[in-house]
Scaffold this active site. Structure first.
Site, PDB file in Angstrom:
ATOM      1  CB  SER A 183      -0.819  -0.034   1.305  1.00 45.68           C
ATOM      2  OG  SER A 183      -1.574   1.437   1.479  1.00 45.68           O
ATOM      3  CE1 TYR A 196      -4.371  -2.377   5.417  1.00 44.15           C
ATOM      4  CE2 TYR A 196      -3.352  -0.142   5.053  1.00 44.15           C
ATOM      5  CZ  TYR A 196      -4.034  -1.341   4.376  1.00 44.15           C
ATOM      6  OH  TYR A 196      -4.311  -1.532   3.038  1.00 44.15           O
TER       7      TYR A 196
HETATM    8  P1  NAD Z   1     -11.980  -5.533   0.093  1.00 42.06           P
HETATM    9  O1  NAD Z   1     -12.513  -5.577   1.499  1.00 42.06           O
HETATM   10  O2  NAD Z   1     -12.595  -5.726  -0.992  1.00 42.06           O
HETATM   11  O3  NAD Z   1     -10.698  -6.965   0.292  1.00 42.06           O
HETATM   12  C1  NAD Z   1     -10.307  -7.389   1.350  1.00 42.06           C
HETATM   13  C2  NAD Z   1     -10.459  -8.803   1.637  1.00 42.06           C
HETATM   14  O4  NAD Z   1      -9.592  -9.605   2.621  1.00 42.06           O
HETATM   15  C3  NAD Z   1     -11.979  -9.134   1.812  1.00 42.06           C
HETATM   16  O5  NAD Z   1     -12.701  -9.334   0.528  1.00 42.06           O
HETATM   17  C4  NAD Z   1     -11.806 -10.654   2.693  1.00 42.06           C
HETATM   18  O6  NAD Z   1     -12.146 -11.727   1.873  1.00 42.06           O
HETATM   19  C5  NAD Z   1     -10.298 -10.638   2.820  1.00 42.06           C
HETATM   20  N1  NAD Z   1     -10.170 -10.919   4.317  1.00 42.06           N
HETATM   21  C6  NAD Z   1     -10.101 -10.203   5.253  1.00 42.06           C
HETATM   22  N2  NAD Z   1      -9.660 -10.564   6.608  1.00 42.06           N
HETATM   23  C7  NAD Z   1      -9.329 -11.857   6.358  1.00 42.06           C
HETATM   24  C8  NAD Z   1      -9.342 -13.264   6.929  1.00 42.06           C
HETATM   25  N3  NAD Z   1      -9.017 -13.128   8.250  1.00 42.06           N
HETATM   26  N4  NAD Z   1      -9.187 -14.160   6.177  1.00 42.06           N
HETATM   27  C9  NAD Z   1      -9.434 -14.576   4.789  1.00 42.06           C
HETATM   28  N5  NAD Z   1      -9.557 -13.257   4.144  1.00 42.06           N
HETATM   29  C10 NAD Z   1      -9.747 -12.272   4.723  1.00 42.06           C
HETATM   30  O7  NAD Z   1     -11.030  -4.350   0.168  1.00 42.06           O
HETATM   31  P2  NAD Z   1      -9.671  -4.250  -0.940  1.00 42.06           P
HETATM   32  O8  NAD Z   1      -9.503  -2.793  -0.815  1.00 42.06           O
HETATM   33  O9  NAD Z   1     -10.036  -4.760  -2.221  1.00 42.06           O
HETATM   34  O10 NAD Z   1      -8.629  -4.993  -0.138  1.00 42.06           O
HETATM   35  C11 NAD Z   1      -7.619  -5.684  -0.764  1.00 42.06           C
HETATM   36  C12 NAD Z   1      -6.297  -5.597  -0.610  1.00 42.06           C
HETATM   37  O11 NAD Z   1      -5.898  -4.121  -1.187  1.00 42.06           O
HETATM   38  C13 NAD Z   1      -5.843  -5.336   0.946  1.00 42.06           C
HETATM   39  O12 NAD Z   1      -4.695  -6.088   1.116  1.00 42.06           O
HETATM   40  C14 NAD Z   1      -5.687  -3.939   1.369  1.00 42.06           C
HETATM   41  O13 NAD Z   1      -4.964  -3.694   2.479  1.00 42.06           O
HETATM   42  C15 NAD Z   1      -4.960  -3.551  -0.006  1.00 42.06           C
HETATM   43  N6  NAD Z   1      -5.335  -1.929  -0.095  1.00 42.06           N
HETATM   44  C16 NAD Z   1      -6.428  -1.488  -0.469  1.00 42.06           C
HETATM   45  C17 NAD Z   1      -6.596  -0.022  -0.597  1.00 42.06           C
HETATM   46  C18 NAD Z   1      -7.909   0.816  -0.944  1.00 42.06           C
HETATM   47  O14 NAD Z   1      -7.932   1.845  -0.873  1.00 42.06           O
HETATM   48  N7  NAD Z   1      -8.700   0.000  -0.921  1.00 42.06           N
HETATM   49  C19 NAD Z   1      -5.224   0.669  -0.699  1.00 42.06           C
HETATM   50  C20 NAD Z   1      -4.137   0.012  -0.290  1.00 42.06           C
HETATM   51  C21 NAD Z   1      -4.018  -1.398  -0.333  1.00 42.06           C
END
Ligand code: NAD
Ligand code: MG
Length: 291
Positions: A183, A196
């Site tokens: 991230s 985080y």
């Molecule tokens: P999202 O909520 O759609 O996806 C996160 C997923 O993590 C969930 O759908 C869930 O299935 C999974 N998860 C959480 N806890 C879990 C557990 N204990 N066991 C199994 N699965 C678990 O949100 P997203 O934004 O698509 O997140 C995906 C990745 O992107 C993450 O690693 C997040 O840190 C990263 N990210 C997101 C952003 C943003 O702005 N959305 C920015 C930087 C990084």
């Protein structure tokens, strides 16, 4: 061609609190995961991939793109996300590829080991391990940050990566890839994301070190570092609730990214086209470049 400034919804957004983990189907506006736009061209033909967090957000966009590029996919997500996951399974099957759903919590070593074993049994091997799942809960003060939350964030984001990579590597052949999800928080941490942001920095460093360790096996390891993306992670506690209406406004585009704007990078990092790329942290930040 489309103007990236006006291509997608801009703030302000409606307040929309959800409990964690949030569901994509409850979001307003609905995120674009590429359902109607992503066109494949055989770049991942025959690839066998495990994608965590594949039900929603970035993981869903990656699953759709990988399937349309010709990959068979095991999807991992939490059992409470089954409704979101069913939509992704249907989209993968519409693309003519195999979709195997293996829900379960990855903050548990025994489950991570089973997930890899069952993936290899179902797909007959594993060519790309794509770790997208993540846990993010905003907390204003270190005084309120509990050991339980610290454990959950580190186990879900960092320990699971270690367990899944360790279990997967013996099954991976030259040409295989690991793609982690870091991230912008690894470089420019928000004060509310003390735990985080640390996990995302750990993911970036682990990626660089593991890349050097496994290069002799012909395996590449990279990470994607997104900026603000419109996914259920954010309105389910990833941001303080009052920040959701203006989410993404600090990007130079003045809007958050949509998961569909990220999937192509994961496809690139899994494909032969990136055979000289390893140990890289690939930023997709909305104009806020990584150092
Ligand atoms: P999202 O909520 O759609 O996806 C996160 C997923 O993590 C969930 O759908 C869930 O299935 C999974 N998860 C959480 N806890 C879990 C557990 N204990 N066991 C199994 N699965 C678990 O949100 P997203 O934004 O698509 O997140 C995906 C990745 O992107 C993450 O690693 C997040 O840190 C990263 N990210 C997101 C952003 C943003 O702005 N959305 C920015 C930087 C990084
Ligand atoms: Mg989800």
């Amino acid at each position: 061609m489309q103007d990236p400034n006006t291509k997608y919804p801009r703030p302000p957004f409606a307040p929309q609190p959800q409990s964690v983990p949030g569901l994509a189907r409850e979001m307003n506006p609905k995120p674009d995961h590429g359902e109607t736009s992503y066109k494949g061209s055989g770049r991942l033909a025959g690839l066998r991939a495990l994608i965590t967090g594949a039900d929603s957000g970035i993981g869903r966009a990656v699953a759709i793109a990988f399937a349309r590029e010709g990959a068979d996919i095991v999807l991992n997500y939490l059992p409470s996300e089954e409704a979101d996951a069913r939509e992704v399974v249907a989209l993968i099957e519409q693309a003519g590829r195999r979709a195997i759903a293996l829900p379960g919590a990855i903050n548990d070593e025994a489950f991570c080991n089973r997930l890899i074993e069952q993936t290899v049994e179902h797909l007959g091997g594993l060519d790309s391990l794509v770790l997208v799942a993540g846990h993010q809960q905003a907390c204003e003060s270190i005084a309120d940050l509990t050991t339980a939350q610290l454990d959950e964030t580190y186990k879900t984001n960092v320990y699971s990566m270690f367990w899944l990579c360790k279990a997967a590597l013996p099954h991976m052949k030259p040409g295989a890839t690991i793609i982690n999800t870091s991230s912008i928080q690894a470089y420019q941490p928000s004060p509310t994301l003390l735990d985080y942001a640390g996990t995302k920095a750990a993911i970036a460093v682990f990626t660089k070190a593991l890349a050097k360790q496994v290069v002799e096996k012909g395996i590449r390891v990279n990470a994607v570092a997104p900026g603000p993306f419109w996914t259920p992670l954010q309105p389910s506690g990833g941001q303080p609730e009052e920040k959701i209406p203006e989410f993404g406004s600090k990007s130079i585009f003045g809007r958050p990214g949509q998961p569909a704007e990220l999937a192509g990078v994961y496809v690139l990092l899994a494909s032969e086209e990136s055979s000289y790329t390893t140990g890289e942290i690939y930023g997709v930040t909305g104009g806020n470049p990584l150092p």
